[in-house]
Scaffold this motif. Structure first.
Motif, PDB file in Angstrom:
ATOM      1  N   PHE A  19       0.660  -1.227   0.112  1.00  0.00           N
ATOM      2  CA  PHE A  19       0.084   0.037  -0.197  1.00  0.00           C
ATOM      3  C   PHE A  19       0.869   1.269  -0.147  1.00  0.00           C
ATOM      4  O   PHE A  19       0.347   2.370   0.207  1.00  0.00           O
ATOM      5  N   SER A  20       2.177   1.013  -0.247  1.00  0.00           N
ATOM      6  CA  SER A  20       2.985   2.282  -0.027  1.00  0.00           C
ATOM      7  C   SER A  20       2.579   3.452  -0.948  1.00  0.00           C
ATOM      8  O   SER A  20       3.142   4.440  -0.754  1.00  0.00           O
ATOM      9  N   ALA A  21       1.844   3.114  -1.885  1.00  0.00           N
ATOM     10  CA  ALA A  21       1.607   4.357  -2.976  1.00  0.00           C
ATOM     11  C   ALA A  21       0.680   5.291  -2.184  1.00  0.00           C
ATOM     12  O   ALA A  21       0.272   6.266  -2.916  1.00  0.00           O
ATOM     13  N   GLY A  22       0.100   5.035  -1.046  1.00  0.00           N
ATOM     14  CA  GLY A  22      -0.741   6.118  -0.530  1.00  0.00           C
ATOM     15  C   GLY A  22      -2.016   6.211  -1.316  1.00  0.00           C
ATOM     16  O   GLY A  22      -2.520   5.039  -1.606  1.00  0.00           O
ATOM     17  N   SER A  24      -2.693   8.398  -4.137  1.00  0.00           N
ATOM     18  CA  SER A  24      -2.588   9.110  -5.300  1.00  0.00           C
ATOM     19  C   SER A  24      -2.602   8.007  -6.276  1.00  0.00           C
ATOM     20  O   SER A  24      -1.281   7.343  -6.404  1.00  0.00           O
ATOM     21  N   PHE A  25      -3.456   7.885  -7.062  1.00  0.00           N
ATOM     22  CA  PHE A  25      -3.720   6.770  -7.886  1.00  0.00           C
ATOM     23  C   PHE A  25      -3.680   6.754  -9.363  1.00  0.00           C
ATOM     24  O   PHE A  25      -3.259   5.874  -9.846  1.00  0.00           O
ATOM     25  N   LEU A  27      -6.265   6.587 -11.733  1.00  0.00           N
ATOM     26  CA  LEU A  27      -7.089   5.479 -12.134  1.00  0.00           C
ATOM     27  C   LEU A  27      -7.473   5.860 -13.431  1.00  0.00           C
ATOM     28  O   LEU A  27      -7.872   6.544 -13.800  1.00  0.00           O
ATOM     29  N   TYR A  75     -11.567   1.952 -15.174  1.00  0.00           N
ATOM     30  CA  TYR A  75     -12.442   1.687 -14.112  1.00  0.00           C
ATOM     31  C   TYR A  75     -13.823   2.599 -14.066  1.00  0.00           C
ATOM     32  O   TYR A  75     -14.637   2.456 -13.379  1.00  0.00           O
ATOM     33  N   ILE A 107     -12.075   1.253  -5.274  1.00  0.00           N
ATOM     34  CA  ILE A 107     -11.640   1.871  -6.492  1.00  0.00           C
ATOM     35  C   ILE A 107     -12.779   2.926  -7.029  1.00  0.00           C
ATOM     36  O   ILE A 107     -12.708   3.982  -7.287  1.00  0.00           O
ATOM     37  N   ILE A 111     -13.601   7.030  -7.561  1.00  0.00           N
ATOM     38  CA  ILE A 111     -13.852   7.869  -8.716  1.00  0.00           C
ATOM     39  C   ILE A 111     -15.197   8.545  -8.577  1.00  0.00           C
ATOM     40  O   ILE A 111     -15.121   9.827  -9.025  1.00  0.00           O
ATOM     41  N   TYR A 162      -6.030   5.741   2.391  1.00  0.00           N
ATOM     42  CA  TYR A 162      -6.473   4.330   2.372  1.00  0.00           C
ATOM     43  C   TYR A 162      -5.557   3.287   3.030  1.00  0.00           C
ATOM     44  O   TYR A 162      -5.647   2.578   3.527  1.00  0.00           O
ATOM     45  N   ALA A 163      -4.182   3.654   2.601  1.00  0.00           N
ATOM     46  CA  ALA A 163      -3.135   3.068   3.103  1.00  0.00           C
ATOM     47  C   ALA A 163      -3.148   3.057   4.525  1.00  0.00           C
ATOM     48  O   ALA A 163      -3.011   1.901   5.166  1.00  0.00           O
TER      49      ALA A 163
END
Lengths: 360, 383
Positions: A19-22, A24-25, A27, A75, A107, A111, A162-163
């Motif tokens: 989950f290290s991306a935190g 900022s996705f 998508l 998505y 996800i 969005i 979310y992380a």
């Protein structure tokens, strides 16, 4: 024992790394622009500019876009109707539609939030310009466009990252699995090496305590390790008392060890013991309520939930880290952890009976 | 021994081992009821909200009624000040959010000054937070729209036009596949595939590991005499047949029981399940050959569960996974298996859209199958 030293920290790091991306996705989202005006292009650009969304592909028809959505290539699909700009000028309040993947709820919710924000902002800008054009004085424009505004505050978790939700709940869940399993394996090692008969011998309770005490200390330290990792190293907010948390961790380790001992001693068999441990501890995360709230669980779910030490522990962890409230409010959770003295005494009496049978 | 006799011997060996029966049949059956248990209500509803109303006018009371009318939240009490609200939040427990209506709310709206409502949700629980904010924002949005319509009517516009003019344009958000955003529909189809994957690996690991232990202790058995190819195909056939039935129980009876959508045809689903079971089966044989003691199979599989769930792509977006984790997850049959089943069965994809995943499953079946055969043969040669 050597495994017990390096395996847990490794798993904790692995879990955090996922989950290290935190949050900022970027998508991937598809666009079907049937309008082709500067307004529709602005809308597309502002979606792309959002930190959550990335406009990945343009489709000529809705059917093509739907197909990509169904295949999971994108998505979400933004469909801009043919006369968006025209109808906006006429004041007909046109509606672009966003189809988004509800199968992947987490996800999908991202969005939904990001889209509402982008469209809301753009619509307010356009509405403001229209009001100005109609001759409304600038200070009153805001009131025209948005009679009521909202200011949203996320209590206790400023980042709403979310992380943080998943990691702060997932690590204790893995920790519970580890404690229960390592307890079974530690007792199984005695059976394999000298035989349980000799080990339990005349002082079974003493043998059990001597065997498990080093693990208690080790696993307790590893619990402390992930706390330091989250609230120290990663700098997540922690408003409560470390003493309370560390004490809760000790009780959690003891409670899980009680369950592990019980699983092994029921049949004095490591394979069956681990199977029971797996059935018991594996779904722990689902019952911890970091995702789905306990207030919406039925009673059978609540009963099973109360049988897992980590669900009581997580209440204490969230309470201390987020609310920093008085530890007196936590007595039900502490009491629940202390109740695991019951399975502990069952395990001890099983061991005592076994040692009497051996002696006889 | 003929191939059929080996199959029969394998079948007997599985049912002679309590731990395998407990894990495979007991585990699959037990989890089919336990796992959906927390999510049976599908979506959180009626979260408790405290209201601090500094205005007290008619419009603020109308807002409160609108909040009460949303399915997401209900008003559980009032507080005089923010400090009191905060105190009760910590002391009472069970409160999920706050709504603060500022003094002069109604006057400011009438004057077109756009007063600011404060909504706060407990972000410790992410679904609770989202639900509270959604409920409060919906109520405030509805009130805002009514005010605008009333204002446009006062300016002399006709009602139908006024009703549409309150915003320049808005967005119509439509969730697809899982249109109610229900949690059972979200978690169960994916987790059930993982449960099949994990229990099958444990079952095969216990069987292979147990036979390894017997070799070590000098116990003689059929598995020491039959050729590696025969043993492997027989084991895959027996476990595959058992798991085909269990898969049918999950994707058939269980999915129907929980109202989960089943969009794929049986033939399409079977086309995915066959390479999936072969890949998992072969991987299970490999694990059985590599572990020194059979109980380690349970440990290994158990500890991999949470990382596998979260790197499968249905919770956390695949693009946001660190690359090494993404590639490691591609080695597990659960990763393409879960995605292929979700896309076919829940999202209604065409088979051509999951061909990549299908090929990945066959590739895994081939590689793990070859590895399993080589390991079994090597052990026979050592004997």
């Amino acid at each position: 024992m050597a495994t017990a030293v390096w395996l847990p920290p490794l798993l904790f790091i692995l879990f955090w790394w996922i989950f290290s991306a935190g949050s900022s996705f970027d998508l991937p989202i598809g666009v079907v622009d049937l309008d082709h005006t500067s307004l529709s292009r602005t809308l597309t650009r502002q979606c792309d500019a959002s930190s959550v969304l990335a406009i990945d592909r343009q489709f000529a028809t809705v059917a093509e876009g739907q197909r990509a959505l169904t295949g999971g290539e994108i998505y979400g699909l933004l469909v801009i109707p043919a006369n968006l700009a025209n109808d906006t000028v006429k004041g007909l309040a046109p509606q672009p539609t966003v189809f988004y993947n509800g199968q992947f709820i987490l996800i999908g919710k991202q969005i939904n939030g990001a889209m509402q924000q982008v469209v809301g902002t753009l619509s307010a800008q356009v509405g403001g310009l229209q009001a100005l054009a109609r001759g409304t004085a600038p200070p009153a424009v805001v009131g025209q466009v948005a009679p009521v505004r909202g200011q949203i505050t996320a209590l206790f978790n400023r980042h709403t990252n979310y992380a943080e939700f998943l990691v702060s709940g997932g690590l204790p869940a893995i920790w519970q699995i580890l404690i229960v399993c390592l307890t079974v394996l530690a007792l199984a090692a005695e059976k394999r090496h000298g035989g349980l008969e000799q080990w339990a011998g005349r002082q079974p309770v003493r043998a059990l305590l001597v065997k498990l005490a080093p693990y208690t200390l080790l696993l307790w330290l590893q619990g402390l390790l992930f706390l330091v990792g989250m609230y120290g190293w990663l700098g997540w907010p922690m408003h409560g008392s470390w003493t309370v948390l560390i004490l809760a961790q000790l009780l959690t380790v003891l409670a899980c060890q009680a369950m592990g001992s019980l699983f092994f001693l029921l049949g004095r068999d490591e394979v069956r013991g681990l199977s029971l441990a797996a059935a018991y501890a594996a779904p722990g995360f689902a019952f911890m309520c970091v995702t789905f709230p306990a207030t919406d669980m039925g009673w059978p779910a609540l009963v099973w939930r109360s049988l897992l030490p980590v669900t009581h522990y997580i209440e204490i962890q969230i309470h201390q880290a987020n609310y920093g409230g008085s530890s007196l409010d936590l007595w039900p959770s502490f009491a629940a952890l202390l109740l695991f003295a019951v399975p502990a005494s069952v395990a001890v009496s099983l061991l005592r009976r076994f040692s009497r049978e051996v002696a006889a | 021994m003929s191939w059929w006799q080996v199959c029969r011997a394998e079948f007997k060996a599985i049912f002679a081992e309590h731990a395998i029966v407990l894990t495979v049949l007991g585990g699959v059956f037990f989890y089919s009821f336990l796992y959906p248990l927390p999510y049976l209500k599908q979506v959180p509803r009626e979260q408790s909200v405290l209201v601090v109303n500094h205005d007290g006018g008619a419009l603020s009371r109308q807002l409160e009624r609108m909040v009460e009318a949303t399915p997401q939240v209900r008003i559980s009490g009032h507080a005089q000040t923010e400090a009191e609200a905060r105190h009760r939040f910590l002391e009472d427990g069970g409160i999920a959010g706050l709504l603060v209506i500022p003094a002069g709310f109604e006057r400011d709206i009438r004057l077109g000054r756009s007063p600011v409502l404060a909504y706060a949700g407990d972000a410790s629980y992410f679904l609770v937070y989202g639900t509270v904010i959604e409920g409060l924002a919906t109520a405030a949005g509805t009130l805002g729209a009514e005010v605008k319509v009333a204002r446009l009517l006062a300016e002399g516009q006709a009602l139908p036009l006024a009703a549409r003019r309150h915003t320049a344009f808005s967005v119509n958000m439509r969730p697809v596949f899982n249109t109610t955003m229900g949690y059972v529909h979200y978690v169960i189809p994916a987790v059930f595939i993982l449960i099949l994957h994990q229990t099958m690996l444990i079952g095969l690991g216990l069987l292979g590991g147990g036979q390894g232990e017997k070799d070590h202790n000098g116990v003689r058995g059929y598995w020491q005499t039959v050729p590696a190819g025969v043993l492997l195909t027989a084991r895959l056939a027996v476990f595959g047949a058992i798991y085909l039935v269990l898969t049918m129980y999950y994707t058939g009876w269980s999915f129907a029981h929980y109202g989960i959508s089943r969009l794929a045809s049986s033939a399409e689903l079977l086309a995915v399940v066959v390479p999936f079971l072969l890949a998992v089966g072969s991987l299970g044989v490999v694990i059985g050959q590599l572990i020194p003691r059979r109980e380690l199979a349970t440990l290994l599989v158990l500890l991999s569960s949470l990382p596998l769930v979260f790197s499968a792509g249905f919770v956390w977006p695949v693009a946001s996974l660190p690359r090494p984790i993404f590639w490691a997850a591609q080695l597990a049959p659960s990763t393409p298996g879960i995605m292929a089943c979700l896309k076919l069965n829940q999202m209604g994809a065409e088979f051509s859209q999951i061909r990549g995943l299908w090929l990945q499953l066959w590739l895994q079946a081939a590689v793990y199958g070859g590895l399993a055969w080589w390991l079994l043969r090597r052990r026979l040669v050592v004997k």
